[in-house]
Design an enzyme around this catalytic site. Sequence first.
Site, PDB file in Angstrom:
ATOM      1  N   ARG A 177       0.816  -1.215   0.000  1.00  0.00           N
ATOM      2  CA  ARG A 177       0.000   0.000   0.000  1.00  0.00           C
ATOM      3  C   ARG A 177       0.851   1.268   0.000  1.00  0.00           C
ATOM      4  NH1 ARG A 177      -4.419  -1.021   4.646  1.00  0.00           N
ATOM      5  NH2 ARG A 177      -2.544  -1.184   5.934  1.00  0.00           N
ATOM      6  N   GLU A 232       3.107   4.221   0.762  1.00  0.00           N
ATOM      7  CA  GLU A 232       3.554   4.865   1.997  1.00  0.00           C
ATOM      8  C   GLU A 232       2.733   4.446   3.213  1.00  0.00           C
ATOM      9  OE1 GLU A 232       1.060   9.058   1.433  1.00  0.00           O
ATOM     10  OE2 GLU A 232       3.200   8.950   0.914  1.00  0.00           O
ATOM     11  N   GLY A 245       2.218   1.299   3.917  1.00  0.00           N
ATOM     12  CA  GLY A 245       2.739   0.032   4.401  1.00  0.00           C
ATOM     13  C   GLY A 245       2.148  -1.191   3.726  1.00  0.00           C
ATOM     14  N   ASP A 281       8.794  -4.359  -6.123  1.00  0.00           N
ATOM     15  CA  ASP A 281       9.604  -5.540  -6.439  1.00  0.00           C
ATOM     16  C   ASP A 281      10.708  -5.738  -5.407  1.00  0.00           C
ATOM     17  OD1 ASP A 281       8.199  -6.126  -8.840  1.00  0.00           O
ATOM     18  OD2 ASP A 281       9.329  -4.562  -9.873  1.00  0.00           O
TER      19      ASP A 281
END
Length: 277
Positions: free
Chosen positions: A205, A207, A209, A238
């Site tokens: 998600r 910034e 987390g 990635d």
Amino acid sequence: MKLDLAVLGHVSIDYIRFPKREEIVYPGGAAAAVATSAALAGARVGLITKVGVDFPREWLEKLASILDIKGVQILPGKTIHIYMIYHEDGSVEAPVDMGIAEKMGETPIPENYLDAGLFHIAPIPPEEQLKALKRLEGKTVSLDFNPTYMEDYEKKTGLMREIVSRVEVVFPNEREALTITKAKTVEEAAKILHGWGAGLVVITRGERGVLVYDGEFREFSALPISPEEIVDPTGAGDAFAGGFLAMYSRGKGVEDCVKKGLERAREVLKKTGSWSI
């Protein structure tokens, strides 16, 4: 040497375009981004891909310095070219010139890779991901997604369900999770993906987390980084997957896997290009 992780997917020549800045050319491809991150996180990694004769030798040597490249085929023709176009409104386009990278799911796998502890299939067309999964029947496999194939994710629910049913870990971002499942919330999407057969659903998600679901929800905050430290967001997801899988392939728990993934993602944000080296 037995590999901890074998990664199948694209290695590319990337063209990165930011608003009002000159175009930058860098080595790219999600498979290489995951593989280099995992290798720097301590895993023994092999890379399964194909590139054209235009792929710079110094880039191959860079890969070979930290991971096994016996699975890299060099073929006549042109390497896949990926264009990462960042717009001022924050949206991203990723058009692709495939070159010789068609039928990636049929790419030969070196015999000594077949006993790897874990296989990861990076984003390639869903039909090609399914081809690879059928070849890896009985192996432990993880898989992730990419906005390039969003139309397939939206329209081919049956195919996506079969793909997810064959893997142990999936790494969608929020938009991909919602599109694939047609869910209204990310939590609902995680439950659907788990219900389709994925043992561990890891939703990135940005910034905000990471959300993990394996029958129960766990949330993890992103590591702090100042805007001044961020050079290029390409490949952060990635890099996270690579760090996560480096630990997962060696039997570590989810908290340790997420922690290493977040550390690797933060580091790649501080440099240009998606590879961790």
